[in-house]
Motif scaffolding. Structure first.
Motif, PDB file in Angstrom:
ATOM      1  N   ALA A  20       0.672  -1.237  -0.024  1.00 22.88           N
ATOM      2  CA  ALA A  20      -0.007  -0.037  -0.001  1.00 22.88           C
ATOM      3  C   ALA A  20       1.032   1.229  -0.152  1.00 22.88           C
ATOM      4  CB  ALA A  20      -0.943   0.076   1.357  1.00 22.88           C
ATOM      5  N   GLU A  21       0.244   2.349  -0.566  1.00 29.91           N
ATOM      6  CA  GLU A  21       1.126   3.531  -0.585  1.00 29.91           C
ATOM      7  C   GLU A  21       1.329   4.199   0.818  1.00 29.91           C
ATOM      8  OE1 GLU A  21       1.032   6.198  -3.839  1.00 29.91           O
ATOM      9  OE2 GLU A  21       0.923   4.629  -5.202  1.00 29.91           O
ATOM     10  N   THR A  22       0.316   4.026   1.566  1.00 28.85           N
ATOM     11  CA  THR A  22       0.316   4.567   2.921  1.00 28.85           C
ATOM     12  C   THR A  22       0.553   3.451   3.757  1.00 28.85           C
ATOM     13  OG1 THR A  22      -1.999   4.729   3.116  1.00 28.85           O
ATOM     14  CG2 THR A  22      -0.682   6.783   2.174  1.00 28.85           C
ATOM     15  N   LEU A  23       0.935   3.702   5.074  1.00 27.69           N
ATOM     16  CA  LEU A  23       0.797   2.518   6.240  1.00 27.69           C
ATOM     17  C   LEU A  23      -0.639   2.571   6.849  1.00 27.69           C
ATOM     18  CD1 LEU A  23       4.352   2.969   7.555  1.00 27.69           C
ATOM     19  CD2 LEU A  23       3.404   1.091   6.107  1.00 27.69           C
ATOM     20  N   PRO A  24      -0.998   1.694   7.451  1.00 27.88           N
ATOM     21  CA  PRO A  24      -2.129   1.666   8.240  1.00 27.88           C
ATOM     22  C   PRO A  24      -2.182   2.849   9.256  1.00 27.88           C
ATOM     23  CG  PRO A  24      -1.435  -0.608   8.289  1.00 27.88           C
ATOM     24  CD  PRO A  24      -0.325   0.394   7.595  1.00 27.88           C
ATOM     25  N   SER A  25      -3.216   3.353   9.625  1.00 23.46           N
ATOM     26  CA  SER A  25      -3.203   4.512  10.546  1.00 23.46           C
ATOM     27  C   SER A  25      -3.063   4.367  11.851  1.00 23.46           C
ATOM     28  CB  SER A  25      -4.662   5.370  10.558  1.00 23.46           C
ATOM     29  OG  SER A  25      -5.670   4.918   9.769  1.00 23.46           O
ATOM     30  N   LEU A  26      -2.246   5.177  12.544  1.00 25.87           N
ATOM     31  CA  LEU A  26      -2.190   5.140  13.994  1.00 25.87           C
ATOM     32  C   LEU A  26      -3.229   4.928  14.933  1.00 25.87           C
ATOM     33  CD1 LEU A  26       1.238   7.395  14.337  1.00 25.87           C
ATOM     34  CD2 LEU A  26       0.979   4.880  14.269  1.00 25.87           C
ATOM     35  N   PRO A  27      -3.353   4.671  15.983  1.00 24.32           N
ATOM     36  CA  PRO A  27      -4.358   4.843  16.809  1.00 24.32           C
ATOM     37  C   PRO A  27      -4.661   6.309  17.185  1.00 24.32           C
ATOM     38  CG  PRO A  27      -3.128   2.803  17.730  1.00 24.32           C
ATOM     39  CD  PRO A  27      -2.392   3.500  16.339  1.00 24.32           C
ATOM     40  N   ALA A  28      -5.896   6.856  17.344  1.00 28.96           N
ATOM     41  CA  ALA A  28      -5.758   8.279  17.410  1.00 28.96           C
ATOM     42  C   ALA A  28      -5.132   8.635  18.550  1.00 28.96           C
ATOM     43  CB  ALA A  28      -7.297   8.548  17.971  1.00 28.96           C
ATOM     44  N   GLY A  29      -5.112   8.265  19.581  1.00 24.62           N
ATOM     45  CA  GLY A  29      -3.992   8.713  20.917  1.00 24.62           C
ATOM     46  C   GLY A  29      -2.495   8.872  20.619  1.00 24.62           C
ATOM     47  N   GLN A  30      -1.923   7.761  19.712  1.00 21.69           N
ATOM     48  CA  GLN A  30      -0.764   8.147  19.195  1.00 21.69           C
ATOM     49  C   GLN A  30      -0.519   9.003  18.033  1.00 21.69           C
ATOM     50  OE1 GLN A  30       0.686   4.031  17.911  1.00 21.69           O
ATOM     51  NE2 GLN A  30       1.920   3.904  19.862  1.00 21.69           N
ATOM     52  N   ALA A  31      -1.507   9.202  17.327  1.00 27.35           N
ATOM     53  CA  ALA A  31      -1.459  10.138  16.062  1.00 27.35           C
ATOM     54  C   ALA A  31      -1.714  11.582  16.894  1.00 27.35           C
ATOM     55  CB  ALA A  31      -2.613   9.932  15.143  1.00 27.35           C
ATOM     56  N   ALA A  32      -2.363  11.521  17.917  1.00 26.42           N
ATOM     57  CA  ALA A  32      -2.212  13.143  18.244  1.00 26.42           C
ATOM     58  C   ALA A  32      -0.909  13.035  19.071  1.00 26.42           C
ATOM     59  CB  ALA A  32      -3.110  13.235  19.433  1.00 26.42           C
ATOM     60  N   ARG A  34       2.041  12.167  18.011  1.00 26.53           N
ATOM     61  CA  ARG A  34       3.002  12.521  16.992  1.00 26.53           C
ATOM     62  C   ARG A  34       2.860  13.843  16.435  1.00 26.53           C
ATOM     63  NH1 ARG A  34       3.438   8.692  11.995  1.00 26.53           N
ATOM     64  NH2 ARG A  34       4.538   7.576  13.438  1.00 26.53           N
ATOM     65  N   VAL A  35       1.848  14.401  16.400  1.00 21.50           N
ATOM     66  CA  VAL A  35       1.380  15.689  15.878  1.00 21.50           C
ATOM     67  C   VAL A  35       1.818  16.612  17.072  1.00 21.50           C
ATOM     68  CG1 VAL A  35      -0.458  17.556  15.733  1.00 21.50           C
ATOM     69  CG2 VAL A  35      -0.632  15.444  14.371  1.00 21.50           C
ATOM     70  N   GLU A  36       1.874  16.347  18.162  1.00 18.58           N
ATOM     71  CA  GLU A  36       2.320  17.373  19.332  1.00 18.58           C
ATOM     72  C   GLU A  36       3.608  17.353  19.371  1.00 18.58           C
ATOM     73  OE1 GLU A  36       2.727  16.927  24.289  1.00 18.58           O
ATOM     74  OE2 GLU A  36       0.914  16.029  23.136  1.00 18.58           O
ATOM     75  N   TYR A  37       4.507  16.053  19.454  1.00 19.55           N
ATOM     76  CA  TYR A  37       5.886  16.079  19.268  1.00 19.55           C
ATOM     77  C   TYR A  37       6.468  16.766  18.045  1.00 19.55           C
ATOM     78  CZ  TYR A  37       5.435  12.488  23.023  1.00 19.55           C
ATOM     79  OH  TYR A  37       5.012  11.849  24.232  1.00 19.55           O
ATOM     80  N   ASN A  38       5.742  16.896  16.901  1.00 22.93           N
ATOM     81  CA  ASN A  38       6.332  17.260  15.769  1.00 22.93           C
ATOM     82  C   ASN A  38       5.938  18.885  15.436  1.00 22.93           C
ATOM     83  OD1 ASN A  38       7.806  15.210  14.451  1.00 22.93           O
ATOM     84  ND2 ASN A  38       5.974  14.331  14.181  1.00 22.93           N
ATOM     85  N   ASP A  39       5.268  19.470  16.514  1.00 23.91           N
ATOM     86  CA  ASP A  39       4.740  20.658  16.349  1.00 23.91           C
ATOM     87  C   ASP A  39       5.939  21.684  16.738  1.00 23.91           C
ATOM     88  OD1 ASP A  39       3.630  23.145  16.334  1.00 23.91           O
ATOM     89  OD2 ASP A  39       2.239  22.772  17.979  1.00 23.91           O
ATOM     90  N   THR A  40       6.515  22.393  15.483  1.00 22.75           N
ATOM     91  CA  THR A  40       7.677  23.406  15.740  1.00 22.75           C
ATOM     92  C   THR A  40       7.041  24.720  15.923  1.00 22.75           C
ATOM     93  OG1 THR A  40       7.881  23.283  13.513  1.00 22.75           O
ATOM     94  CG2 THR A  40       9.128  21.714  14.685  1.00 22.75           C
ATOM     95  N   ARG A  41       5.901  25.088  16.057  1.00 23.18           N
ATOM     96  CA  ARG A  41       5.434  26.538  16.155  1.00 23.18           C
ATOM     97  C   ARG A  41       5.998  26.985  17.399  1.00 23.18           C
ATOM     98  NH1 ARG A  41      -0.657  25.727  15.805  1.00 23.18           N
ATOM     99  NH2 ARG A  41       0.077  24.023  16.638  1.00 23.18           N
TER     100      ARG A  41
END
Length: 181
Positions: A20-32, A34-41
């Protein structure tokens, strides 16, 4: 761990997921997370970053660069790196900008990388062995503001190509091989 196991089981059950072109999605908690850790604002300093004053003191012996029979002490390394940072700023590089570095291994590569960091940017290592199309692709994809490269390295039409020979006299001294014993 449970989320990783879940993905592993899904991959084991469905062979199509392996291609598949994309991997299976992460569970919602882990996805959140990841977004928090990668926030560079956030705020960034407008001035050059400062390293430990001891690195820039006369007679510093914390480290040296020895290359091709020449030696640069920590103070000389800092002088040249700060000169690169100032030149990058003069070429419009600001904190958080990306700068490609495509130079042969040696002191000039060290000065270019440290200078980029001192200007508040991040560097993109670009080996000299890369073909022109890869260099352009990486510069475009990363949104690089500039690339420090020895001619005739090709660069993107949207990125400032900085030839070390065109940098200020103070900066250019390290490309001529001046050293400090």
């Amino acid at each position: 761990f449970a989320a990783n196991l879940e993905v592993l089981f899904r991959l084991a059950d469905d062979e199509k997921l392996w291609n598949a072109e994309t991997l299976p999605s992460l569970p919602a908690g882990q996805a959140a997370k990841r977004v928090e850790y990668n926030d560079t604002r956030g705020t960034s300093p407008d001035s050059l970053l400062h390293l430990c004053p001891a690195l820039h003191s006369e007679g510093n012996s914390l480290f040296h660069i020895i290359h091709a029979g020449k030696t640069w002490n920590a103070s000389a390394v800092m002088d040249r790196s700060l000169a690169v940072a100032q030149d990058l700023r003069g070429h419009g590089v600001h904190p958080r900008d990306r700068v490609g570095v495509s130079l042969p291994r040696g002191p000039e590569q060290v000065f270019a990388v440290l200078g980029t960091l001192l200007a508040g940017g991040s560097y993109i290592p670009m080996p000299l062995s890369w073909p022109a199309s890869r260099v352009r692709d990486i510069l475009d994809r990363t949104g690089a503001k500039a690339v420090i490269a020895t001619p005739p390295r090709p660069h993107s039409d949207t990125v400032a190509g900085i030839d070390p020979a065109s940098m200020t006299d103070k900066t250019n001294s390290f490309f001529r091989g001046d050293s400090v014993d």
